[in-house]
Design a protein around this motif. Structure first.
Motif, mmCIF file in Angstrom:
data_model
loop_
_atom_site.group_PDB
_atom_site.id
_atom_site.type_symbol
_atom_site.label_atom_id
_atom_site.label_comp_id
_atom_site.label_asym_id
_atom_site.label_seq_id
_atom_site.Cartn_x
_atom_site.Cartn_y
_atom_site.Cartn_z
ATOM 1 N N ILE A 80 -12.179 1.136 -122.322
ATOM 2 C CA ILE A 80 -12.705 0.036 -122.821
ATOM 3 C C ILE A 80 -14.219 -0.077 -122.508
ATOM 4 O O ILE A 80 -14.186 -0.121 -121.411
ATOM 5 C CB ILE A 80 -11.655 -1.536 -122.509
ATOM 6 C CG1 ILE A 80 -10.498 -1.516 -122.900
ATOM 7 C CG2 ILE A 80 -12.862 -2.108 -123.317
ATOM 8 C CD1 ILE A 80 -9.846 -2.089 -122.546
ATOM 9 N N VAL A 123 -6.913 -7.366 -122.272
ATOM 10 C CA VAL A 123 -7.624 -6.810 -121.500
ATOM 11 C C VAL A 123 -7.582 -7.640 -120.400
ATOM 12 O O VAL A 123 -8.295 -7.833 -118.872
ATOM 13 C CB VAL A 123 -8.919 -6.508 -122.147
ATOM 14 C CG1 VAL A 123 -10.094 -5.620 -121.220
ATOM 15 C CG2 VAL A 123 -8.694 -5.107 -123.041
ATOM 16 N N SER A 134 -7.620 1.527 -120.355
ATOM 17 C CA SER A 134 -6.937 0.425 -121.555
ATOM 18 C C SER A 134 -5.568 0.545 -120.639
ATOM 19 O O SER A 134 -4.548 -0.261 -120.860
ATOM 20 C CB SER A 134 -7.195 1.169 -122.444
ATOM 21 O OG SER A 134 -6.721 2.258 -122.930
#
Length: 204
Positions: A80, A123, A134
């Motif tokens: 991410i 997240v 992730s």
């Protein structure tokens, strides 16, 4: 002409001249003060905007990036990324493999289970300039088509991610759009050597 005026007249004229000069000087000083005050107000407004962006996320946006964007090895996971200078807050994402979705859609009515398609990840917060794993593992394929939906404090975003095998290497292309009244592409990256169609574009 002044020599023909009497003493009182000269004093009156001098007083008027001094008064006019004082008025002009006062006007100049007032203009300077107003300009300084306006500049200070603009600085305060800009500071307030920056503080607000730091709280909401501003123009930052998230996207997923394969752990390996190009090479002979298929990427094992997705990272991410926060693209921007402000932190992203309360980030959640939903990843769907389009092949899996099409497989479910092709099943006879009553046998498909679309709710099981895709992966949800909570997240949390993502600092700028940081790559966060992730936790999503990748399964090797010659052509991977992913659609990712993000939600964050500063809005909703969508990403199309493609990974394709070209010869002995894997190439990546993706774009990111911000969802709203009008969908607008805010970021796009096409890896060198990624195959394009006759129009010179990616078949998203």
């Amino acid at each position: 002409m002044l020599s023909s005026l009497g003493g009182p007249a000269i004093l009156i004229f001098a007083g008027a001249l001094i008064s006019a000069t004082g008025a002009i000087w006062a006007s100049i000083e007032q203009t300077k003060n107003e300009q300084a005050l306006r500049k200070k107000s603009e600085e305060i407004a800009d500071l307030n905007k920056e503080i607000s962006k730091s709280i909401t996320g501003g123009d930052s946006f998230p996207y997923l990036l394969p752990s390996s964007q190009s090479g002979t090895s298929y990427p094992e996971s997705l990272m991410i990324i926060n693209e921007g200078k402000h932190p992203l807050y309360d980030v959640n994402l939903h990843v769907v493999d389009i092949d899996e979705l099409e497989t479910e859609l092709a099943k006879p009515k009553g046998q498909s289970n679309l709710l099981n398609v895709g992966i949800n990840v909570e997240v949390g917060n993502v600092s700028p300039g940081v790559a966060v794993f992730s936790g999503i593992s990748m399964h090797e394929k010659d052509y991977t088509r992913l659609t990712i939906q993000f939600s964050a404090r500063n809005g909703h975003f969508s990403q199309a991610l493609r990974i394709i095998k070209v010869g002995s290497e894997y190439k990546t292309a993706f774009n990111v759009t911000k969802d709203g009244a009008s969908i607008e592409t805010i970021f796009e990256k096409i890896g060198e050597g990624y195959p394009l169609n006759d129009n010179g574009e990616v078949n998203w």
